[in-house]
Structures are given as structure tokens and as C-alpha cells.
Enzyme design. Structure first.
Site, PDB file in Angstrom:
ATOM      1  N   TYR A 157     104.302 -19.242 -39.305  1.00 22.00           N
ATOM      2  CA  TYR A 157     104.379 -20.308 -40.311  1.00 22.00           C
ATOM      3  C   TYR A 157     105.210 -21.473 -39.773  1.00 22.00           C
ATOM      4  O   TYR A 157     104.768 -22.629 -39.793  1.00 22.00           O
ATOM      5  CB  TYR A 157     105.010 -19.731 -41.587  1.00 22.00           C
ATOM      6  CG  TYR A 157     105.080 -20.693 -42.754  1.00 22.00           C
ATOM      7  CD1 TYR A 157     103.933 -21.089 -43.432  1.00 22.00           C
ATOM      8  CD2 TYR A 157     106.302 -21.197 -43.198  1.00 22.00           C
ATOM      9  CE1 TYR A 157     104.000 -21.958 -44.516  1.00 22.00           C
ATOM     10  CE2 TYR A 157     106.378 -22.058 -44.286  1.00 22.00           C
ATOM     11  CZ  TYR A 157     105.219 -22.435 -44.935  1.00 22.00           C
ATOM     12  OH  TYR A 157     105.287 -23.297 -46.016  1.00 22.00           O
ATOM     13  N   LYS A 161     103.793 -25.218 -38.852  1.00 20.49           N
ATOM     14  CA  LYS A 161     104.254 -26.376 -39.633  1.00 20.49           C
ATOM     15  C   LYS A 161     104.999 -27.382 -38.759  1.00 20.49           C
ATOM     16  O   LYS A 161     104.936 -28.589 -38.990  1.00 20.49           O
ATOM     17  CB  LYS A 161     105.135 -25.901 -40.791  1.00 20.49           C
ATOM     18  CG  LYS A 161     104.375 -25.075 -41.843  1.00 20.49           C
ATOM     19  CD  LYS A 161     103.370 -25.925 -42.585  1.00 20.49           C
ATOM     20  CE  LYS A 161     102.787 -25.210 -43.789  1.00 20.49           C
ATOM     21  NZ  LYS A 161     101.879 -26.045 -44.568  1.00 20.49           N
ATOM     22  N   THR A 192     105.791 -22.482 -57.071  1.00 19.94           N
ATOM     23  CA  THR A 192     104.330 -22.310 -57.045  1.00 19.94           C
ATOM     24  C   THR A 192     104.070 -20.825 -56.771  1.00 19.94           C
ATOM     25  O   THR A 192     105.006 -20.092 -56.438  1.00 19.94           O
ATOM     26  CB  THR A 192     103.716 -23.120 -55.884  1.00 19.94           C
ATOM     27  OG1 THR A 192     104.191 -22.545 -54.653  1.00 19.94           O
ATOM     28  CG2 THR A 192     104.092 -24.584 -55.935  1.00 19.94           C
TER      29      THR A 192
HETATM   30  N1  LIG Z   1     106.031 -23.371 -52.319  1.00 20.32           N
HETATM   31  C1  LIG Z   1     106.942 -23.648 -51.407  1.00 20.32           C
HETATM   32  O1  LIG Z   1     108.123 -23.223 -51.526  1.00 20.32           O
HETATM   33  C2  LIG Z   1     106.601 -24.514 -50.218  1.00 20.32           C
HETATM   34  C3  LIG Z   1     107.663 -25.055 -49.463  1.00 20.32           C
HETATM   35  C4  LIG Z   1     107.353 -25.859 -48.371  1.00 20.32           C
HETATM   36  C5  LIG Z   1     106.028 -26.127 -48.053  1.00 20.32           C
HETATM   37  N2  LIG Z   1     105.025 -25.588 -48.791  1.00 20.32           N
HETATM   38  C6  LIG Z   1     103.659 -25.898 -48.399  1.00 20.32           C
HETATM   39  O2  LIG Z   1     103.018 -26.533 -49.487  1.00 20.32           O
HETATM   40  C7  LIG Z   1     101.606 -26.352 -49.390  1.00 20.32           C
HETATM   41  C8  LIG Z   1     101.064 -25.940 -50.749  1.00 20.32           C
HETATM   42  O3  LIG Z   1     101.624 -24.672 -51.089  1.00 20.32           O
HETATM   43  P1  LIG Z   1     101.924 -24.229 -52.587  1.00 20.32           P
HETATM   44  O4  LIG Z   1     103.351 -23.914 -52.658  1.00 20.32           O
HETATM   45  O5  LIG Z   1     101.319 -25.190 -53.534  1.00 20.32           O
HETATM   46  O6  LIG Z   1     101.165 -22.811 -52.564  1.00 20.32           O
HETATM   47  P2  LIG Z   1      99.976 -22.205 -53.448  1.00 20.32           P
HETATM   48  O7  LIG Z   1     100.200 -22.480 -54.883  1.00 20.32           O
HETATM   49  O8  LIG Z   1      99.853 -20.812 -52.969  1.00 20.32           O
HETATM   50  O9  LIG Z   1      98.719 -23.050 -52.961  1.00 20.32           O
HETATM   51  C9  LIG Z   1      98.168 -22.917 -51.675  1.00 20.32           C
HETATM   52  C10 LIG Z   1      96.859 -23.681 -51.664  1.00 20.32           C
HETATM   53  O10 LIG Z   1      96.295 -23.633 -50.351  1.00 20.32           O
HETATM   54  C11 LIG Z   1      94.945 -23.196 -50.465  1.00 20.32           C
HETATM   55  N3  LIG Z   1      94.562 -22.474 -49.262  1.00 20.32           N
HETATM   56  C12 LIG Z   1      95.242 -21.471 -48.645  1.00 20.32           C
HETATM   57  N4  LIG Z   1      94.549 -21.032 -47.577  1.00 20.32           N
HETATM   58  C13 LIG Z   1      93.397 -21.764 -47.536  1.00 20.32           C
HETATM   59  C14 LIG Z   1      92.277 -21.785 -46.677  1.00 20.32           C
HETATM   60  N5  LIG Z   1      92.185 -20.959 -45.627  1.00 20.32           N
HETATM   61  N6  LIG Z   1      91.276 -22.667 -46.926  1.00 20.32           N
HETATM   62  C15 LIG Z   1      91.351 -23.492 -47.986  1.00 20.32           C
HETATM   63  N7  LIG Z   1      92.406 -23.556 -48.828  1.00 20.32           N
HETATM   64  C16 LIG Z   1      93.411 -22.683 -48.602  1.00 20.32           C
HETATM   65  C17 LIG Z   1      94.920 -22.303 -51.692  1.00 20.32           C
HETATM   66  O11 LIG Z   1      93.623 -22.280 -52.264  1.00 20.32           O
HETATM   67  P3  LIG Z   1      92.589 -21.054 -52.233  1.00 20.32           P
HETATM   68  O12 LIG Z   1      93.383 -19.795 -52.305  1.00 20.32           O
HETATM   69  O13 LIG Z   1      91.728 -21.326 -53.425  1.00 20.32           O
HETATM   70  O14 LIG Z   1      91.854 -21.227 -50.932  1.00 20.32           O
HETATM   71  C18 LIG Z   1      95.854 -23.080 -52.616  1.00 20.32           C
HETATM   72  O15 LIG Z   1      95.152 -24.113 -53.263  1.00 20.32           O
HETATM   73  C19 LIG Z   1     101.391 -25.304 -48.289  1.00 20.32           C
HETATM   74  O16 LIG Z   1     100.978 -25.936 -47.113  1.00 20.32           O
HETATM   75  C20 LIG Z   1     102.774 -24.710 -48.111  1.00 20.32           C
HETATM   76  O17 LIG Z   1     102.968 -24.194 -46.818  1.00 20.32           O
HETATM   77  C21 LIG Z   1     105.283 -24.796 -49.882  1.00 20.32           C
END
Ligand SMILES: NC(=O)c1ccc[n+]([C@@H]2O[C@H](COP(=O)([O-])OP(=O)(O)OC[C@H]3O[C@@H](n4cnc5c(N)ncnc54)[C@H](OP(=O)(O)O)[C@@H]3O)[C@@H](O)[C@H]2O)c1
Length: 254
Positions: A157, A161, A192
């Protein structure tokens, strides 16, 4: 004031969390949207919600690790709405949280493909479409993990990133002269499904909250607002950056 009137945007990871909230916010600000993720039902429900509020959105269900998904999203943006101005390349996965010796090559490749190779596919298709409109804004969701903080169990990860930051800088340098901006957005812990999966017990949640200066997780809306800033003309002189929106997780030791 609406920040994205007349703009056409792709949002990946729109079925959940930050991407879903960004799609709703971009639509409130006047953008026409192509929504991308694997879960078609979630995307169609969101597209209906946006249309119900007077907006325009269409779903493209697919795996962002595959070049075809990136191609189709741009093709739909162009055919349905007339072009592409903004791409919030946000879909991502943590993969399994295991130590490096326990990580199989398949686990490694899946995370790199979903988080980093997806960004290459996206940029490859999005940049030519933006050039025909005289510019645009690409945003890649990175993270503080692997940038300011090492976190055990997150090797693939963090590496994927951090790779996004290098890609962002190259796009910004290569296409700045033609009006394309590229920036990496680095959220802190965000409430999330992904954020909750990482902090899956009350103790783990309290620990992660405590790492942040603000002693809480972000709401998805707070991260979406920063994506809106990078997408819109409000950030017109901002390119090649890493925008930390991390509640101070990078600077706290208390
Ligand atoms: N939450 C945190 O604490 C955090 C912190 C820093 C960065 N981020 C980053 O923020 C971004 C969004 O994450 P989130 O927190 O909103 O998580 P989330 O609610 O789990 O959403 C992840 C999204 O990515 C999609 N996804 C995952 N794998 C995929 C694939 N192979 N093809 C197409 N779509 C895919 C999922 O859709 P489907 O399952 O429908 O495909 C979902 O819409 C990510 O890049 C994550 O690394 C999150």
C-alpha cells in the site's frame, strides 16, 4: 459559488467513502460525472441520486487495474458529455495487512495494480482528452502512509501510494505547458469502510484517532472538499504537489 459549472469529471472509487462523497460534492458544484468502481448497483444508485438532485451522472462499472476501464470512462465522458476536464483517480485498496515475509507476490501485485498501475492507465487515456479541451486537472488519492509515516503491515500500500506522488510530479512537469495540472491528495485517517476496516476494534480506532493532532478521523466530506479545491480553478497555480489533508497525523508525537 459553484466551482465546477460546465466541467466534466471522472471520479473513481465512487461507490463508497471519499469517492462517493466527492461525486455528490462535484455534482453540487455543477460537474457532469462519470462514476467508476466495480459495484454497478452502488454506482447506479448514486447516479440516480445525482440525477434526482438535478445533476448529470453516468456509471461505468469496471476494475481500475484494467486499461479497458480507463479507456471506457474517458470514452463515455466524451460521448455522453463532450469531453473531460477533471479526473479524481481515487479508487484504492489496502490489500491484506501482513508482514513482508507473509506477503505473497500475488498480494503485492494486486495492490500495485489497483493503486498505481490504475493511475498510469487513467492518465494515459485522460491526458489526451484533456489536451483537446486546452487543459484539465488530475488528482490522485495517495496517503500519508509511505510519505510521512511508516505503518507496519502496509508495504505494498505504502509503495503504491508513494509511487503516485512520482507519477503526479512527472505529469505536472510534462503537461504544465499545455494547461494540465496534476496533484496528489494525501488524506489522514478517514471514516469510510476502508478507514473502519483498518481500525476494526474500539481500541484500534482510539489508537488511530489519537495519532492525529485533531484526535479524530476525517469525514469523507472533508477530504472531498480538498478534492474539489484541486479540481477547480481555486487551485489554478497548484500543480505537482502533495496536499496533506491529514488532521496533523504527520506532525504529532503525542
Ligand atoms: N479511509 C482512509 O483512512 C484513507 C486514508 C488515506 C487514503 N485513503 C485512500 O482514499 C481512497 C478512497 O478510499 P475510501 O477510504 O473512500 O475507501 P472505501 O470506502 O473502501 O472506497 C474504496 C473505493 O475504491 C473502489 N475500488 C477498490 N478497488 C477497486 C478496483 N479494483 N476497481 C475499481 N474500483 C475499486 C471501491 O469500489 P468497488 O468495491 O465497488 O470496486 C470503492 O468505491 C483510496 O485510494 C484510499 O487508499 C483512504
Amino acid at each position: 459559488m459553484r466551482q465546477l459549472d460546465g466541467k466534466i469529471a471522472i471520479v473513481t472509487g465512487a461507490s463508497s467513502g471519499i469517492g462517493r462523497e466527492a461525486a455528490l460534492l462535484f455534482a453540487e458544484h455543477g460537474a457532469k460525472l462519470v462514476l467508476v468502481a466495480r459495484r454497478r448497483d452502488e454506482l447506479e444508485r448514486l447516479a440516480d441520486e445525482i440525477s434526482g438532485n438535478g445533476g448529470d451522472a453516468v456509471a461505468v462499472a469496471g476494475n481500475v487495474a484494467e486499461a479497458e476501464t480507463a479507456r471506457e470512462a474517458v470514452e463515455v465522458a466524451t460521448r455522453q458529455f463532450g469531453g473531460l476536464d477533471v479526473a479524481f483517480n481515487n479508487a484504492g485498496t489496502t490489500g491484506a495487512m501482513v508482514s513482508i515475509p507473509e506477503m505473497t507476490a500475488e498480494m503485492w501485485h494486486e495492490v500495485i495494480a489497483t493503486n498505481l498501475t490504475s493511475a498510469f492507465h487513467a492518465a494515459k487515456h485522460q491526458i489526451p482528452a484533456m489536451l483537446t479541451r486546452g487543459g484539465g486537472s488530475l488528482i490522485f488519492t495517495s496517503t500519508f502512509v509511505g510519505h510521512t509515516v511508516g505503518f507496519p503491515g502496509m508495504a505494498a500500500y505504502a509503495a503504491s501510494k508513494a509511487g503516485l506522488i512520482g507519477l503526479t510530479q512527472v505529469i505536472a512537469a510534462e503537461y504544465g505547458p499545455q494547461g494540465i495540472r496534476a496533484n496528489a491528495l494525501l488524506p489522514g485517517g478517514t471514516d469510510t469502510p476502508m478507514g473502519r476496516a483498518v481500525s476494526n476494534t474500539p481500541e484500534a480506532l482510539a489508537f488511530v484517532q489519537g495519532l492525529h493532532a485533531l484526535k479524530r478521523l476525517a469525514t469523507p466530506r472533508e477530504i472531498a472538499q480538498s478534492a474539489l479545491y484541486l479540481a477547480s480553478g481555486m487551485s489554478s497555480f497548484t500543480t505537482g504537489t502533495t496536499l496533506l489533508v491529514d488532521g496533523g497525523v504527520s506532525i504529532t508525537r503525542t
